[in-house]
Design a protein around this motif. Structure first.
Motif, PDB file in Angstrom:
ATOM      1  N   PHE A  19       0.820  -1.207   0.000  1.00 41.10           N
ATOM      2  CA  PHE A  19       0.000   0.000   0.000  1.00 41.10           C
ATOM      3  C   PHE A  19       0.853   1.256   0.000  1.00 41.10           C
ATOM      4  CE2 PHE A  19      -3.411  -2.863   0.514  1.00 41.10           C
ATOM      5  CZ  PHE A  19      -4.502  -2.185  -0.002  1.00 41.10           C
ATOM      6  N   ALA A  20       2.005   1.224   0.659  1.00 40.42           N
ATOM      7  CA  ALA A  20       2.909   2.375   0.647  1.00 40.42           C
ATOM      8  C   ALA A  20       3.402   2.649  -0.770  1.00 40.42           C
ATOM      9  CB  ALA A  20       4.087   2.132   1.586  1.00 40.42           C
ATOM     10  N   ARG A  21       3.711   1.593  -1.520  1.00 36.78           N
ATOM     11  CA  ARG A  21       4.169   1.767  -2.906  1.00 36.78           C
ATOM     12  C   ARG A  21       3.029   2.273  -3.796  1.00 36.78           C
ATOM     13  NH1 ARG A  21       9.285   2.563  -3.330  1.00 36.78           N
ATOM     14  NH2 ARG A  21       8.972   2.190  -5.529  1.00 36.78           N
ATOM     15  N   TRP A  22       1.811   1.747  -3.621  1.00 33.66           N
ATOM     16  CA  TRP A  22       0.681   2.211  -4.419  1.00 33.66           C
ATOM     17  C   TRP A  22       0.365   3.670  -4.108  1.00 33.66           C
ATOM     18  CZ3 TRP A  22      -2.027  -2.901  -2.980  1.00 33.66           C
ATOM     19  CH2 TRP A  22      -1.685  -3.896  -3.909  1.00 33.66           C
ATOM     20  N   ALA A  23       0.423   4.056  -2.824  1.00 33.93           N
ATOM     21  CA  ALA A  23       0.103   5.425  -2.420  1.00 33.93           C
ATOM     22  C   ALA A  23       1.114   6.431  -2.958  1.00 33.93           C
ATOM     23  CB  ALA A  23       0.031   5.516  -0.900  1.00 33.93           C
ATOM     24  N   ASP A  24       2.358   6.002  -3.161  1.00 31.39           N
ATOM     25  CA  ASP A  24       3.414   6.874  -3.675  1.00 31.39           C
ATOM     26  C   ASP A  24       3.402   6.808  -5.200  1.00 31.39           C
ATOM     27  OD1 ASP A  24       5.573   8.518  -3.969  1.00 31.39           O
ATOM     28  OD2 ASP A  24       7.018   7.136  -3.031  1.00 31.39           O
ATOM     29  N   MET A  25       2.330   7.324  -5.791  1.00 28.45           N
ATOM     30  CA  MET A  25       2.094   7.161  -7.223  1.00 28.45           C
ATOM     31  C   MET A  25       3.186   7.768  -8.095  1.00 28.45           C
ATOM     32  SD  MET A  25      -1.990   7.469  -7.654  1.00 28.45           S
ATOM     33  CE  MET A  25      -3.069   6.248  -6.938  1.00 28.45           C
ATOM     34  N   ALA A  26       3.871   8.786  -7.623  1.00 28.30           N
ATOM     35  CA  ALA A  26       4.938   9.389  -8.418  1.00 28.30           C
ATOM     36  C   ALA A  26       6.061   8.387  -8.706  1.00 28.30           C
ATOM     37  CB  ALA A  26       5.498  10.618  -7.712  1.00 28.30           C
ATOM     38  N   THR A  27       6.164   7.339  -7.890  1.00 29.73           N
ATOM     39  CA  THR A  27       7.234   6.346  -8.082  1.00 29.73           C
ATOM     40  C   THR A  27       6.769   5.127  -8.886  1.00 29.73           C
ATOM     41  OG1 THR A  27       6.788   5.161  -6.010  1.00 29.73           O
ATOM     42  CG2 THR A  27       8.330   7.033  -5.905  1.00 29.73           C
ATOM     43  N   TRP A  28       5.532   5.114  -9.347  1.00 27.85           N
ATOM     44  CA  TRP A  28       5.046   3.966 -10.121  1.00 27.85           C
ATOM     45  C   TRP A  28       5.945   3.618 -11.312  1.00 27.85           C
ATOM     46  CZ3 TRP A  28      -0.989   3.799 -10.772  1.00 27.85           C
ATOM     47  CH2 TRP A  28      -1.584   3.623  -9.519  1.00 27.85           C
ATOM     48  N   PRO A  29       6.485   4.587 -12.045  1.00 25.28           N
ATOM     49  CA  PRO A  29       7.333   4.218 -13.192  1.00 25.28           C
ATOM     50  C   PRO A  29       8.561   3.395 -12.799  1.00 25.28           C
ATOM     51  CG  PRO A  29       6.627   6.488 -13.401  1.00 25.28           C
ATOM     52  CD  PRO A  29       6.222   6.032 -12.023  1.00 25.28           C
ATOM     53  N   ASP A  41      -4.046  14.042  -7.510  1.00 26.05           N
ATOM     54  CA  ASP A  41      -4.499  15.401  -7.214  1.00 26.05           C
ATOM     55  C   ASP A  41      -4.504  15.741  -5.730  1.00 26.05           C
ATOM     56  OD1 ASP A  41      -4.907  15.851  -9.948  1.00 26.05           O
ATOM     57  OD2 ASP A  41      -6.989  15.180  -9.856  1.00 26.05           O
ATOM     58  N   GLY A  42      -4.426  14.759  -4.873  1.00 24.03           N
ATOM     59  CA  GLY A  42      -4.450  14.987  -3.430  1.00 24.03           C
ATOM     60  C   GLY A  42      -3.936  13.738  -2.738  1.00 24.03           C
ATOM     61  N   PRO A  43      -4.372  13.500  -1.512  1.00 24.97           N
ATOM     62  CA  PRO A  43      -3.915  12.299  -0.807  1.00 24.97           C
ATOM     63  C   PRO A  43      -4.509  11.015  -1.404  1.00 24.97           C
ATOM     64  CG  PRO A  43      -5.445  13.556   0.556  1.00 24.97           C
ATOM     65  CD  PRO A  43      -5.199  14.363  -0.690  1.00 24.97           C
ATOM     66  N   PHE A  44      -3.842   9.924  -1.142  1.00 23.61           N
ATOM     67  CA  PHE A  44      -4.252   8.590  -1.593  1.00 23.61           C
ATOM     68  C   PHE A  44      -5.422   8.130  -0.722  1.00 23.61           C
ATOM     69  CE2 PHE A  44      -3.433   3.864  -1.461  1.00 23.61           C
ATOM     70  CZ  PHE A  44      -3.713   3.607  -2.784  1.00 23.61           C
ATOM     71  N   THR A  45      -6.644   8.467  -1.170  1.00 19.13           N
ATOM     72  CA  THR A  45      -7.857   8.131  -0.431  1.00 19.13           C
ATOM     73  C   THR A  45      -8.913   7.655  -1.422  1.00 19.13           C
ATOM     74  OG1 THR A  45      -8.708  10.382  -0.645  1.00 19.13           O
ATOM     75  CG2 THR A  45      -7.451   9.882   1.358  1.00 19.13           C
ATOM     76  N   LEU A  46      -9.947   7.042  -0.899  1.00 19.45           N
ATOM     77  CA  LEU A  46     -11.079   6.648  -1.730  1.00 19.45           C
ATOM     78  C   LEU A  46     -11.642   7.889  -2.417  1.00 19.45           C
ATOM     79  CD1 LEU A  46     -12.954   4.331  -2.582  1.00 19.45           C
ATOM     80  CD2 LEU A  46     -14.396   4.914  -0.627  1.00 19.45           C
ATOM     81  N   GLY A  47     -11.832   7.826  -3.716  1.00 18.03           N
ATOM     82  CA  GLY A  47     -12.352   8.944  -4.477  1.00 18.03           C
ATOM     83  C   GLY A  47     -11.285   9.880  -5.027  1.00 18.03           C
ATOM     84  N   ALA A  48     -10.022   9.647  -4.660  1.00 18.46           N
ATOM     85  CA  ALA A  48      -8.940  10.491  -5.166  1.00 18.46           C
ATOM     86  C   ALA A  48      -8.875  10.388  -6.687  1.00 18.46           C
ATOM     87  CB  ALA A  48      -7.610  10.063  -4.551  1.00 18.46           C
ATOM     88  N   THR A  49      -8.478  11.475  -7.325  1.00 21.75           N
ATOM     89  CA  THR A  49      -8.356  11.511  -8.777  1.00 21.75           C
ATOM     90  C   THR A  49      -6.946  11.924  -9.155  1.00 21.75           C
ATOM     91  OG1 THR A  49      -9.106  13.807  -8.870  1.00 21.75           O
ATOM     92  CG2 THR A  49     -10.794  12.094  -9.122  1.00 21.75           C
ATOM     93  N   GLY A  50      -6.630  11.678 -10.406  1.00 22.47           N
ATOM     94  CA  GLY A  50      -5.324  12.070 -10.907  1.00 22.47           C
ATOM     95  C   GLY A  50      -5.231  11.794 -12.386  1.00 22.47           C
ATOM     96  N   GLN A  51      -4.007  11.895 -12.889  1.00 25.03           N
ATOM     97  CA  GLN A  51      -3.730  11.601 -14.286  1.00 25.03           C
ATOM     98  C   GLN A  51      -2.484  10.749 -14.363  1.00 25.03           C
ATOM     99  OE1 GLN A  51      -3.394  15.308 -16.453  1.00 25.03           O
ATOM    100  NE2 GLN A  51      -5.572  15.321 -16.862  1.00 25.03           N
ATOM    101  N   LEU A  52      -2.447   9.910 -15.396  1.00 20.61           N
ATOM    102  CA  LEU A  52      -1.247   9.140 -15.670  1.00 20.61           C
ATOM    103  C   LEU A  52      -0.979   9.166 -17.154  1.00 20.61           C
ATOM    104  CD1 LEU A  52      -1.895   6.066 -16.967  1.00 20.61           C
ATOM    105  CD2 LEU A  52      -2.785   5.742 -14.691  1.00 20.61           C
ATOM    106  N   LYS A  53       0.284   8.936 -17.486  1.00 18.68           N
ATOM    107  CA  LYS A  53       0.677   8.911 -18.893  1.00 18.68           C
ATOM    108  C   LYS A  53       1.323   7.576 -19.186  1.00 18.68           C
ATOM    109  CE  LYS A  53       2.696  11.118 -22.775  1.00 18.68           C
ATOM    110  NZ  LYS A  53       2.931   9.855 -23.396  1.00 18.68           N
ATOM    111  N   PRO A  54       0.619   6.732 -19.956  1.00 21.06           N
ATOM    112  CA  PRO A  54       1.226   5.475 -20.380  1.00 21.06           C
ATOM    113  C   PRO A  54       2.327   5.762 -21.401  1.00 21.06           C
ATOM    114  CG  PRO A  54      -1.149   5.511 -20.813  1.00 21.06           C
ATOM    115  CD  PRO A  54      -0.744   6.889 -20.420  1.00 21.06           C
ATOM    116  N   ARG A  55       3.345   4.936 -21.403  1.00 27.73           N
ATOM    117  CA  ARG A  55       4.408   5.084 -22.415  1.00 27.73           C
ATOM    118  C   ARG A  55       3.785   4.917 -23.800  1.00 27.73           C
ATOM    119  NH1 ARG A  55       8.854   5.789 -19.717  1.00 27.73           N
ATOM    120  NH2 ARG A  55       9.197   4.651 -17.792  1.00 27.73           N
TER     121      ARG A  55
END
Length: 153
Positions: A19-29, A41-55
C-alpha cells in the motif's frame, strides 16, 4: 466487462508495504514499465483523482474507486467510451506470506476496440510489473525471505 489480464505474487513483504508503494504514485514508473508518469491530485484516499501517462499513449484521468487499507486498492482509468479497471487484492497465505492479486478489466461500448489496442501489452507486462512491485515492497524491510513467486493467467 472483459478481463484483460490477471496475475498474483506471493511475497514476504507486509501488506502495508504494498500500500505504501501504491500510495506513492509518483514512483510507479520505477516498477511499472508501461507508465511514464502519474500525478495524484491529493492524498491517496477513496475517491482520489489524478492523471497518468502510459508510455507511447496520451495522458489518462483516473479515480481511486476502491480502497481498504492492507486489503484492496482499485483504480479506474477513463478512456474514450470505456473504463480500464485495475483491482489489487492483498491477503495472507496460511504460512504468513502476503499474496497480491491483480485483475485488469475493460468495460464500456468501446471496450473491444480498446482491448485490441491495449490488451496484448497489458497481459504481457502485468506479471513482470507485479514482480518489480514486490521487489520494491520487499526493499523497504519486509522480512527475512527475499523474492516472490509470480503466477500470471
Amino acid at each position: 466487462m472483459m478481463t484483460l489480464a490477471e496475475a498474483q505474487i506471493t511475497s514476504p513483504a507486509e501488506p502495508a508495504a504494498f500500500f505504501a508503494r501504491w500510495a506513492d504514485m509518483a514512483t510507479w514508473p520505477e516498477w511499472n514499465t508501461d507508465t511514464e508518469w502519474v500525478r495524484l491530485d491529493g492524498p491517496f484516499t477513496l475517491g482520489a483523482t489524478g492523471q497518468l501517462k502510459p508510455r507511447g499513449g496520451p495522458k489518462v484521468a483516473f479515480e481511486v474507486t476502491g480502497l481498504v487499507p492492507e486489503r484492496e486498492f482499485t483504480d479506474v482509468s477513463k478512456l474514450l467510451c470505456a473504463r480500464l479497471t485495475f483491482r489489487h487484492l492483498v491477503d495472507r497465505t496460511p504460512d504468513g506470506a502476503t499474496r497480491v492479486a491483480v485483475t485488469i478489466t475493460l468495460s464500456g461500448p468501446l471496450a473491444r476496440l480498446w482491448n485490441l489496442a491495449l490488451g496484448k501489452g497489458i497481459k504481457a507486462s502485468v506479471g513482470e510489473d507485479l514482480a518489480r512491485l514486490a521487489a520494491a515492497a520487499e526493499a523497504k524491510g519486509a522480512g527475512p525471505r527475499a523474492g516472490g513467486e509470480v503466477a500470471a493467467a
